[in-house]
Write an enzyme that holds these catalytic residues in place. Structure first.
Site, PDB file in Angstrom:
ATOM      1  N   CYS A  47      31.492  35.100  80.651  1.00  0.00           N
ATOM      2  CA  CYS A  47      30.102  34.695  80.417  1.00  0.00           C
ATOM      3  C   CYS A  47      29.761  34.890  78.931  1.00  0.00           C
ATOM      4  O   CYS A  47      30.028  35.950  78.368  1.00  0.00           O
ATOM      5  CB  CYS A  47      29.224  35.554  81.339  1.00  0.00           C
ATOM      6  SG  CYS A  47      27.556  35.873  80.812  1.00  0.00           S
ATOM      7  N   CYS A  50      27.426  37.733  78.075  1.00  0.00           N
ATOM      8  CA  CYS A  50      28.143  38.968  78.423  1.00  0.00           C
ATOM      9  C   CYS A  50      29.158  39.301  77.339  1.00  0.00           C
ATOM     10  O   CYS A  50      29.309  40.470  76.958  1.00  0.00           O
ATOM     11  CB  CYS A  50      28.845  38.817  79.771  1.00  0.00           C
ATOM     12  SG  CYS A  50      27.755  38.343  81.127  1.00  0.00           S
TER      13      CYS A  50
END
Length: 125
Positions: A47, A50
């Site tokens: 991600c 992330c």
């Protein structure tokens, strides 16, 4: 890129993220950590937001070692974590006080200054 991220959020929100990733490799650590302010970041290594948080989390783990717990859980590898923590999007950060009570929750990227501010409000020096 935006379309891919939107699909990811929808899949996580619907609890269908298991179709996107692998199996759980190890169980999540005990959360919250007894006697410590704990921040758990639920996300995925693939991600984009992330990935942006990864160096921040590593810095915080070093800087706050023994004073606060900073834990990352990849919900694509630990499929049950999203349901366990009731997350709708990734990344999601959950903060617990020393007594283990959830006191703050944030969805999306969270910068280091904001995390340090929450730690300070929870009494972590």
């Amino acid at each position: 890129m935006k379309k891919r991220f939107t699909v990811l959020l929808i899949l996580v929100g619907l609890g269908l993220f298991g179709a996107c990733g692998g199996q759980a490799t190890e169980p999540a650590p005990e959360i919250p950590v007894k006697g410590l302010v704990t921040m758990v970041d639920l996300g995925a290594h693939e991600c984009i937001p992330c990935k942006m948080m990864e160096p921040i989390l590593k810095d915080l783990q070093r800087e706050y070692q023994g004073r606060a717990a900073v834990i990352f859980i990849d919900v694509w590898k630990d499929r049950q974590a999203a349901g366990r923590f009731g997350i709708r999007v990734i990344p999601t950060q959950i903060f617990y006080d020393k007594e283990g009570k959830e006191v703050f929750r944030h969805e999306g990227f969270l910068d280091k200054k904001s995390i340090v501010h929450v730690f300070a409000k929870l009494g972590v020096q």
